[in-house]
Design an enzyme around this catalytic site. Structure first.
Site, PDB file in Angstrom:
ATOM      1  CD  GLN A 168     -52.373  -4.705  59.963  1.00  0.00           C
ATOM      2  OE1 GLN A 168     -52.913  -3.853  59.981  1.00  0.00           O
ATOM      3  NE2 GLN A 168     -52.798  -6.011  59.614  1.00  0.00           N
ATOM      4  CB  SER A 188     -53.738  -5.896  51.949  1.00  0.00           C
ATOM      5  OG  SER A 188     -54.846  -6.526  51.959  1.00  0.00           O
ATOM      6  CB  ALA A 189     -58.583  -3.437  49.576  1.00  0.00           C
ATOM      7  CG  HIS A 190     -58.619  -7.966  53.865  1.00  0.00           C
ATOM      8  ND1 HIS A 190     -58.614  -8.332  54.858  1.00  0.00           N
ATOM      9  CD2 HIS A 190     -57.529  -7.943  53.295  1.00  0.00           C
ATOM     10  CE1 HIS A 190     -57.672  -9.170  55.353  1.00  0.00           C
ATOM     11  NE2 HIS A 190     -56.917  -8.751  54.133  1.00  0.00           N
ATOM     12  CB  THR A 226     -59.639 -11.342  34.832  1.00  0.00           C
ATOM     13  OG1 THR A 226     -59.430 -11.994  33.631  1.00  0.00           O
ATOM     14  CG2 THR A 226     -60.644 -10.194  34.654  1.00  0.00           C
ATOM     15  CB  CYS A 309     -52.142 -21.283  62.494  1.00  0.00           C
ATOM     16  SG  CYS A 309     -52.756 -22.482  63.600  1.00  0.00           S
TER      17      CYS A 309
HETATM   18  N1  PLP Z   1     -48.845  -7.972  55.731  1.00  0.00           N
HETATM   19  C1  PLP Z   1     -49.345  -7.613  57.000  1.00  0.00           C
HETATM   20  C2  PLP Z   1     -48.400  -6.699  57.811  1.00  0.00           C
HETATM   21  C3  PLP Z   1     -50.603  -8.236  57.298  1.00  0.00           C
HETATM   22  O1  PLP Z   1     -51.036  -7.831  58.621  1.00  0.00           O
HETATM   23  C4  PLP Z   1     -51.259  -9.022  56.460  1.00  0.00           C
HETATM   24  C5  PLP Z   1     -52.402  -9.688  57.148  1.00  0.00           C
HETATM   25  O2  PLP Z   1     -52.945 -10.043  57.920  1.00  0.00           O
HETATM   26  C6  PLP Z   1     -50.715  -9.441  55.254  1.00  0.00           C
HETATM   27  C7  PLP Z   1     -49.325  -8.735  55.068  1.00  0.00           C
HETATM   28  C8  PLP Z   1     -51.478  -9.931  54.130  1.00  0.00           C
HETATM   29  O3  PLP Z   1     -52.516  -9.483  53.832  1.00  0.00           O
HETATM   30  P1  PLP Z   1     -53.631 -10.065  53.074  1.00  0.00           P
HETATM   31  O4  PLP Z   1     -54.355 -10.575  54.270  1.00  0.00           O
HETATM   32  O5  PLP Z   1     -54.483  -9.166  52.061  1.00  0.00           O
HETATM   33  O6  PLP Z   1     -53.055 -11.518  52.255  1.00  0.00           O
END
Ligand code: PLP
Length: 364
Positions: A168, A188-190, A226, A309
């Site tokens: 984040q 994390s990309a998204h 891959t 959840c």
């Molecule tokens: N760590 C944090 C602080 C997150 O907010 C999230 C996703 O909500 C993740 C890890 C997990 O990332 P991903 O959705 O790419 O698995």
């Protein structure tokens, strides 16, 4: 299209990332193939690795691509089985629910959501078994930023490794792997305008990590499978498009929103701590968050409660509970998180909707 105020769940795909994905998705591209298409794929992979490494002040060989932040966090925590784990009570569920975590591993946070540094130091001093500490850089629910450099100094003193979940933080504050002093870092990309399906664990190049996934020798033998070239190249585009200058406005807009809702009895969590500029966790006392979410949804605002959840049911926020927020108030909290495509008028309109709802429900 509703007004999107849920960037911490997933951010909209940036146009540059979308264009890159479209280009690469139609090419059969396995970077382990020896033929020319494979070599082209490998070039895209290594170029993306370089862009992401540079943005983080890391070395390219320190980047292990994974399919999600969850996988990267699991890889970090499972990577050193001889070490005992210590994590904060406010971690994301992908750390908190790791099979090696029990209530004994949890370090307390204070009422602002900041980890108790003396608790951490005492836990490291009391047991000579080497530890792996995992503390997030920025919290997904409240936006509170942890003092990772100070934590890194304490870990170093006791020979502990430090992993930080920066999922984040990336795109919202500077994330500099070498300055932070952590041994491992997750992105994390998204969450920053790339697509779901690409993420990375950054691991200091002097560390030998036990792979979570075994199989082919991808990612220098540290993560088999891959590589998702289109998502990884889009990740690099999203990272390259980050402009932290834009973030200052987001904080100003949210500060104004917080001021107005506080004047109407609203509560802001983590307000006394340093926070990432895009996140605001707010409660409307006595009104359950499910009621609020439904009302905002009907009015065209996509916000969320701190954590949902997979069934879509809202759980009580373990983050707010760890901060000592009474359970009843925690169940009245929602999260507003904005980003690269948000506008000031969206926040102003949402603020008005919040104030109206508070008025309407108070009148009964
Ligand atoms: N760590 C944090 C602080 C997150 O907010 C999230 C996703 O909500 C993740 C890890 C997990 O990332 P991903 O959705 O790419 O698995």
């Amino acid at each position: 299209m509703p007004i999107y105020l849920d960037y911490n769940a997933t951010a909209p795909l940036r146009p540059q990332a979308y264009a890159r994905m479209q280009e690469l998705l139609v090419i059969p591209a396995n970077p382990s193939s020896v033929h020319s298409l494979g070599r082209t794929a490998k070039k895209h992979l290594e170029n993306s690795r370089k862009i992401i490494a540079e943005a983080l002040s890391a070395w390219p060989n320190e980047i292990i691509f994974t399919a999600s932040g969850t996988e990267a966090n699991n890889t970090a925590l499972s990577g050193f089985p001889e070490r005992r784990l210590l994590i904060s009570a406010a971690e994301h569920s992908s750390v908190l629910r790791h099979p090696m975590v029990t209530t004994d591993n949890l370090i307390a946070v204070d009422e602002n959501g900041i980890i108790n540094l003396s608790d951490l130091e005492a836990r490291l001093a009391e047991n000579p078994q080497p530890a792996l500490v995992s503390i997030m850089l920025a919290n997904n629910e409240t936006g509170v930023i942890q003092p990772i450099s100070e934590i890194a100094a304490i870990c170093k003193k006791y020979g502990a490794l430090l992993h930080t979940d920066a999922v984040q933080a990336l795109g919202k504050i500077p994330v500099d792997f070498s300055l932070l002093g952590a041994d491992m870092l997750t992105i994390s990309a998204h969450k920053c305008g790339g697509a779901v399906g690409a993420a990375a664990l950054v691991v200091k190049n002097n560390l030998v990590i036990k792979p979570l996934l075994s199989g082919g020798g991808q990612e220098l033998g540290r993560r088999a499978g891959t590589e998702n070239i289109a998502a990884i190249a889009a990740f690099a585009e999203a990272v390259a498009a980050i402009d932290l200058g834009d973030m200052q406005n987001l904080r100003l807009w949210l500060d104004e929103m917080e001021k107005q809702i506080q004047a109407k009895g609203g509560i802001v969590f983590g307000a006394n701590a340093q926070r990432i500029p895009n996140t605001s966790c707010i409660a409307m006392p006595d009104i359950g968050n499910e009621v609020q979410l439904i009302d905002f949804d009907l009015k065209g605002y996509a916000v969320s409660a701190g954590s949902a959840c997979s069934s879509g049911r809202i759980e009580k926020s373990h983050v707010l509970l760890a901060m000592g927020v009474p359970a009843e108030l925690a169940s009245c909290a929602i999260r507003v998180s904005i980003g690269w495509n948000s506008t000031q008028s969206e926040i102003q309109n949402f603020t008005e909707a919040w104030l109206k709802l508070a008025d309407r429900l108070k009148r009964g």
